[in-house]
Design a protein around this motif. Sequence first.
Motif, short mmCIF file in Angstrom:
data_model
loop_
_atom_site.label_atom_id
_atom_site.label_comp_id
_atom_site.label_asym_id
_atom_site.label_seq_id
_atom_site.Cartn_x
_atom_site.Cartn_y
_atom_site.Cartn_z
N TYR A 92 0.80 -1.20 -0.26
CA TYR A 92 -0.01 -0.04 0.08
C TYR A 92 0.89 1.11 0.04
CZ TYR A 92 -3.91 -3.08 1.15
OH TYR A 92 -4.72 -4.16 0.92
N GLY A 93 2.17 1.10 0.22
CA GLY A 93 2.97 2.18 0.23
C GLY A 93 3.33 2.92 1.81
N ARG A 94 4.15 3.76 1.81
CA ARG A 94 4.66 3.90 3.08
C ARG A 94 3.40 5.23 3.75
NH1 ARG A 94 7.68 0.16 1.64
NH2 ARG A 94 9.70 1.03 0.78
N LYS A 95 3.19 5.93 2.67
CA LYS A 95 1.98 7.08 3.20
C LYS A 95 0.69 6.39 3.93
CE LYS A 95 -0.71 10.70 1.45
NZ LYS A 95 -0.91 11.63 0.06
N LYS A 96 0.17 5.42 3.02
CA LYS A 96 -1.07 4.96 3.29
C LYS A 96 -0.98 3.92 4.62
CE LYS A 96 -3.46 4.90 -1.22
NZ LYS A 96 -3.68 4.06 -2.26
N THR A 97 0.37 3.58 4.75
CA THR A 97 0.40 2.43 5.90
C THR A 97 0.47 3.46 7.19
OG1 THR A 97 1.42 1.01 4.54
CG2 THR A 97 1.79 0.99 7.00
N ILE A 98 1.14 4.59 7.09
CA ILE A 98 1.15 5.47 8.34
C ILE A 98 -0.50 6.09 8.59
CG2 ILE A 98 2.10 7.86 9.01
CD1 ILE A 98 4.54 7.16 7.35
N MET A 99 -1.00 6.44 7.53
CA MET A 99 -2.36 6.88 8.00
C MET A 99 -3.24 5.72 8.49
SD MET A 99 -3.15 9.01 4.35
CE MET A 99 -4.71 9.31 4.63
N ILE A 100 -3.17 4.52 8.11
CA ILE A 100 -3.78 3.38 8.77
C ILE A 100 -3.59 3.22 9.94
CG2 ILE A 100 -4.12 0.97 8.62
CD1 ILE A 100 -3.66 1.14 5.61
N LEU A 101 -2.15 3.27 10.24
CA LEU A 101 -1.82 3.31 11.72
C LEU A 101 -2.23 4.33 12.56
CD1 LEU A 101 1.95 2.02 11.09
CD2 LEU A 101 0.22 0.94 12.01
N SER A 102 -2.27 5.55 11.96
CA SER A 102 -3.00 6.66 12.86
C SER A 102 -4.21 6.28 13.35
CB SER A 102 -2.92 8.09 12.03
OG SER A 102 -3.63 7.94 11.05
N ILE A 103 -5.09 6.04 12.44
CA ILE A 103 -6.53 5.35 12.52
C ILE A 103 -6.41 4.33 13.85
CG2 ILE A 103 -8.72 4.37 11.79
CD1 ILE A 103 -7.85 5.47 8.99
N LEU A 104 -5.40 3.40 13.69
CA LEU A 104 -5.41 2.36 14.86
C LEU A 104 -4.88 3.01 16.04
CD1 LEU A 104 -5.68 -0.65 15.65
CD2 LEU A 104 -3.28 -0.95 14.71
N PHE A 105 -4.27 3.94 15.98
CA PHE A 105 -4.04 4.66 17.21
C PHE A 105 -5.04 5.29 17.86
CE2 PHE A 105 1.02 4.80 16.16
CZ PHE A 105 1.34 4.59 17.13
N PHE A 106 -5.66 5.93 17.13
CA PHE A 106 -6.84 6.80 17.58
C PHE A 106 -7.97 5.75 18.27
CE2 PHE A 106 -11.30 8.34 16.79
CZ PHE A 106 -10.98 9.85 17.54
N ILE A 107 -8.39 4.58 17.48
CA ILE A 107 -9.44 3.87 17.96
C ILE A 107 -8.94 3.11 19.15
CG2 ILE A 107 -10.55 1.62 17.51
CD1 ILE A 107 -10.69 2.55 14.30
N ALA A 108 -7.81 2.61 19.23
CA ALA A 108 -6.91 1.68 20.52
C ALA A 108 -6.86 2.73 21.59
CB ALA A 108 -5.51 1.41 20.07
N SER A 109 -6.64 4.02 21.49
CA SER A 109 -6.40 5.00 22.59
C SER A 109 -7.85 5.14 23.21
CB SER A 109 -5.87 6.43 22.11
OG SER A 109 -4.76 6.32 21.60
N LEU A 110 -8.93 5.27 22.33
CA LEU A 110 -10.18 5.39 23.00
C LEU A 110 -10.81 4.35 23.62
CD1 LEU A 110 -12.20 7.43 20.23
CD2 LEU A 110 -11.32 8.23 22.32
N CYS A 111 -10.37 3.08 23.21
CA CYS A 111 -10.66 1.86 23.88
C CYS A 111 -10.16 1.79 25.36
CB CYS A 111 -10.04 0.74 23.07
SG CYS A 111 -11.14 0.34 21.50
N CYS A 112 -8.69 2.49 25.45
CA CYS A 112 -8.00 2.24 26.70
C CYS A 112 -8.61 3.56 27.52
CB CYS A 112 -6.55 2.71 26.43
SG CYS A 112 -5.74 1.37 25.79
N VAL A 113 -8.88 4.44 26.92
CA VAL A 113 -9.64 5.66 27.82
C VAL A 113 -10.88 5.12 28.49
CG1 VAL A 113 -10.57 7.93 27.74
CG2 VAL A 113 -8.51 7.36 26.79
N LEU A 114 -11.80 4.17 27.65
CA LEU A 114 -13.07 4.17 28.21
C LEU A 114 -13.23 2.47 28.65
CD1 LEU A 114 -14.88 5.47 24.90
CD2 LEU A 114 -14.70 6.55 26.98
#
Length: 458
Positions: free
Chosen positions: A74-96
């Motif tokens: 998928y390329g470096r750029k898209k992979t980093i974007m996918i990982l940013s989404i995972l960071f966001f969702i996982a962080s919310l899971c931890c908070v809640l």
Amino acid sequence: MIRQEKNLQIVIIISTFGGLLFGYDTGVINGALGAMSAPDQLNLNSFQQGLVVAILQLGATIGALGIGQVTDIYGRKKTIMILSILFFIASLCCVLSPNVNFMLAGRFALGIAVGGVSVTVPTYLAEISPTKKRGKVVTRNEFMIVSGQLLAFVFNAIIAISMGDSGHVWRYMLSLAVIPAIVLGLGMIKMPESPRWLISKGKIEEGANVLSKIRTSQEAKEEIEILKKAITEEANIKKMTIKDLKLAWVRRLLMIGIGMAFINQFTGVNSIMFYGTEILKTSGFTTNAAFLGNVANGVIAVIAMITSIMMMDRFGRRPMILTGLAGISVVLIGIGIISNTMQDSDMLPYFILGLTVLYLAFFQGLIGPVNWLIISEIFPLRLRGLSMGIVVMILWLSSFVVALLFPILLEYIGMSNTFFTFALLSILSFVFVYCFVPETRGHSLEELEYFFMYKYGK
């Protein structure tokens, strides 16, 4: 040229928010763990505390090993974007998180994201930066990692002191991680794809267009030809596989890489970076004083990292890492002795704080960055894929073990014996480096390969 340089700096700043997230998510648990463990919150025992911290490292092992194919497709750029989404969702899971199992799932997902950016962001930086600036550009990510840990320590202290009466104070600490995740995700939308990846996929025109925005026209033309030639040569290189471990020189290099991975973890650095606040509270500081004292650990880690980057090309790798290992061995013995002999002294917490700061000065200034540099330098190109995969896996699994066992050791054998154990491992690490690790400064990868082949045979 000014415009191209500005564009490059913007790319570096945005992409290294991945390193910032790496640092924040590994550092924030340092202050959040105590409040999270309270009976009216998640009610964690020592094993569960270790698991909450350590499971991120386990996720990172999977993320680091599995991200290669994703980023190649998928390329470096898209992979980093996918990982940013995972960071966001996982962080919310931890908070809640309503219970420990939910927290473990969220931390594991965060670990996958951390492991992913630990590979993808340096790769992207290396491929987007000019050859002459590559070293300084890639080390910017290391700087952002320790800066993320410092930010975590600072915000932990601010939130703990201002909102300490709230049982949910740990949720506020964890929630701040969503901000850099959003910045990374939205910022990468406007960032270019790696020109090297584009050209490797036959998208020469797109790669040239990217280079024209971050290089002068002449530099862009020259780099395109260099990239095309390098990609062709790499395609013709026979990569080594597990079968090649029968070669003595390959085993020797892999042994050194694994040894360096052990040194990076089993000498105790993450006991301070993950549990620094708890160590200071155990030594006698009040909760608020422990949070403030832990900020000093973060500050010295950043300063030492900057110093290390400045020294890296001026001194040999071996002298730096041997000096660092000797230094932390003495400091760890000092922590063990003082925590055992001054248990009733009001000065104990101040001595412990001073020694942890000194420890981090030695480790982050002379061991950590140099350790990674040696690992990246000892493996020739045809061996790098196999060896780095194994070494990274060992490194993250070692971090998992340390993070899991530290609170258990602290409870059952005490602070003194725990740090004596780290001291023994640091002394053994010194012996290992002295006996087996070569000096890599000033030698090409090919020279090192020939040296090991000649000395240890095929």
